[in-house]
Design a protein around this motif. Structure first.
Motif, PDB file in Angstrom:
ATOM      1  N   THR A 100       2.411  -1.040   0.627  1.00 55.68           N
ATOM      2  CA  THR A 100       2.018  -1.453  -0.728  1.00 55.68           C
ATOM      3  C   THR A 100       2.721  -0.594  -1.771  1.00 55.68           C
ATOM      4  O   THR A 100       3.256  -1.113  -2.754  1.00 55.68           O
ATOM      5  N   ALA A 101       2.717   0.718  -1.560  1.00 51.96           N
ATOM      6  CA  ALA A 101       3.377   1.631  -2.495  1.00 51.96           C
ATOM      7  C   ALA A 101       4.865   1.322  -2.608  1.00 51.96           C
ATOM      8  O   ALA A 101       5.430   1.353  -3.707  1.00 51.96           O
ATOM      9  N   CYS A 102       5.506   1.026  -1.471  1.00 48.07           N
ATOM     10  CA  CYS A 102       6.935   0.665  -1.491  1.00 48.07           C
ATOM     11  C   CYS A 102       7.173  -0.575  -2.332  1.00 48.07           C
ATOM     12  O   CYS A 102       8.103  -0.616  -3.148  1.00 48.07           O
ATOM     13  N   GLU A 103       6.346  -1.586  -2.131  1.00 42.16           N
ATOM     14  CA  GLU A 103       6.501  -2.834  -2.893  1.00 42.16           C
ATOM     15  C   GLU A 103       6.325  -2.616  -4.390  1.00 42.16           C
ATOM     16  O   GLU A 103       6.994  -3.253  -5.191  1.00 42.16           O
ATOM     17  N   LEU A 104       5.409  -1.720  -4.750  1.00 37.04           N
ATOM     18  CA  LEU A 104       5.125  -1.475  -6.165  1.00 37.04           C
ATOM     19  C   LEU A 104       6.001  -0.378  -6.772  1.00 37.04           C
ATOM     20  O   LEU A 104       6.013  -0.194  -7.991  1.00 37.04           O
ATOM     21  N   GLY A 105       6.701   0.376  -5.918  1.00 33.07           N
ATOM     22  CA  GLY A 105       7.564   1.445  -6.405  1.00 33.07           C
ATOM     23  C   GLY A 105       6.802   2.628  -6.974  1.00 33.07           C
ATOM     24  O   GLY A 105       7.250   3.254  -7.949  1.00 33.07           O
ATOM     25  N   VAL A 106       5.643   2.941  -6.372  1.00 33.04           N
ATOM     26  CA  VAL A 106       4.840   4.086  -6.813  1.00 33.04           C
ATOM     27  C   VAL A 106       4.566   5.002  -5.618  1.00 33.04           C
ATOM     28  O   VAL A 106       4.669   4.576  -4.465  1.00 33.04           O
ATOM     29  N   PRO A 107       4.205   6.267  -5.875  1.00 36.36           N
ATOM     30  CA  PRO A 107       3.899   7.172  -4.762  1.00 36.36           C
ATOM     31  C   PRO A 107       2.625   6.773  -4.013  1.00 36.36           C
ATOM     32  O   PRO A 107       1.730   6.141  -4.573  1.00 36.36           O
ATOM     33  N   LEU A 108       2.578   7.186  -2.768  1.00 33.80           N
ATOM     34  CA  LEU A 108       1.380   7.046  -1.932  1.00 33.80           C
ATOM     35  C   LEU A 108       0.736   8.420  -1.840  1.00 33.80           C
ATOM     36  O   LEU A 108       1.409   9.410  -1.555  1.00 33.80           O
ATOM     37  N   LEU A 109      -0.556   8.475  -2.057  1.00 35.66           N
ATOM     38  CA  LEU A 109      -1.334   9.701  -1.945  1.00 35.66           C
ATOM     39  C   LEU A 109      -2.454   9.451  -0.957  1.00 35.66           C
ATOM     40  O   LEU A 109      -3.184   8.475  -1.099  1.00 35.66           O
ATOM     41  N   PHE A 110      -2.561  10.311   0.060  1.00 31.89           N
ATOM     42  CA  PHE A 110      -3.667  10.089   0.987  1.00 31.89           C
ATOM     43  C   PHE A 110      -4.596  11.276   1.049  1.00 31.89           C
ATOM     44  O   PHE A 110      -4.191  12.425   0.937  1.00 31.89           O
TER      45      PHE A 110
END
Length: 189
Positions: A68-78
């Motif tokens: 999802t983050a890749c598609e939206l071009g935003v960082p992933l935070l877990f």
């Protein structure tokens, strides 16, 4: 997500009336095609939300949150479940029970990576009782970030998690809803 529904019906293993095992495509072995399709679906659902980050909980939600983050071009935070030698000490922390693991753990997110300027969506694999989701939502609230909503690949709608979040005003988007696991059969909505 008709292909995902078919895969769940074909490969899901009903362990009890409360527990569904999706190890062949989501929770142990990850099917990249399923994960990428789910990521595209969530990106489409949240595309107008001006998100700055995607948030998930370690570990099974990471693959779909990453897509999802890749598609939206935003960082992933877990949210981490365990401290390591390199874990930042300045964290938001919540204790949460895990439905599938049967234990209570701490989840934590570094204050360095989440704050009032963030607008986030939480993406996860499965929601049952919603305890982990509520924990990460409390962390988001503590940080001052804005929650745009939550996306889950599989909602077990016969359990209270997603319903109670919706009743609290949280936008919850589910790709597949499971109505029942009674008699060892998966019944979709």
């Amino acid at each position: 997500m008709e292909s995902l529904k078919r895969r769940i019906l074909q490969e899901g293993i009903v362990c009890s009336e409360q527990v569904l095992k999706l190890d062949s495509l989501l929770n142990h072995q990850v099917d990249p095609a399923v994960i990428l399709e789910a990521g595209r679906a969530f990106a489409a659902l949240f595309k107008d939300e001006q998100l700055t980050k995607i948030v998930t909980i370690e570990s099974s939600g990471i693959s779909v949150a990453f897509a999802t983050a890749c598609e939206l071009g935003v960082p992933l935070l877990f949210a981490r479940r365990k401290k390591t030698l390199t874990t930042d000490e300045d964290v938001y922390c919540e204790r949460v029970p895990s439905f599938t693991k049967g234990i209570v753990t701490d989840i934590m997110i570094s204050r360095q990576f989440l704050g009032p300027d963030d607008r986030v969506a939480v993406i996860d694999d499965i929601i049952a009782n919603g305890d982990a989701a509520r924990g990460v939502l409390r962390i988001i609230e503590k940080s001052g970030a804005t929650l745009a909503g939550m996306g889950v690949v599989v909602e077990k709608s016969f359990q209270a998690g997603a319903r109670t979040l919706r009743e609290q005003g949280v936008r919850v988007e589910s790709l597949v809803k499971i109505k029942s696991l009674a008699d060892g059969k998966i019944e979709l909505e």
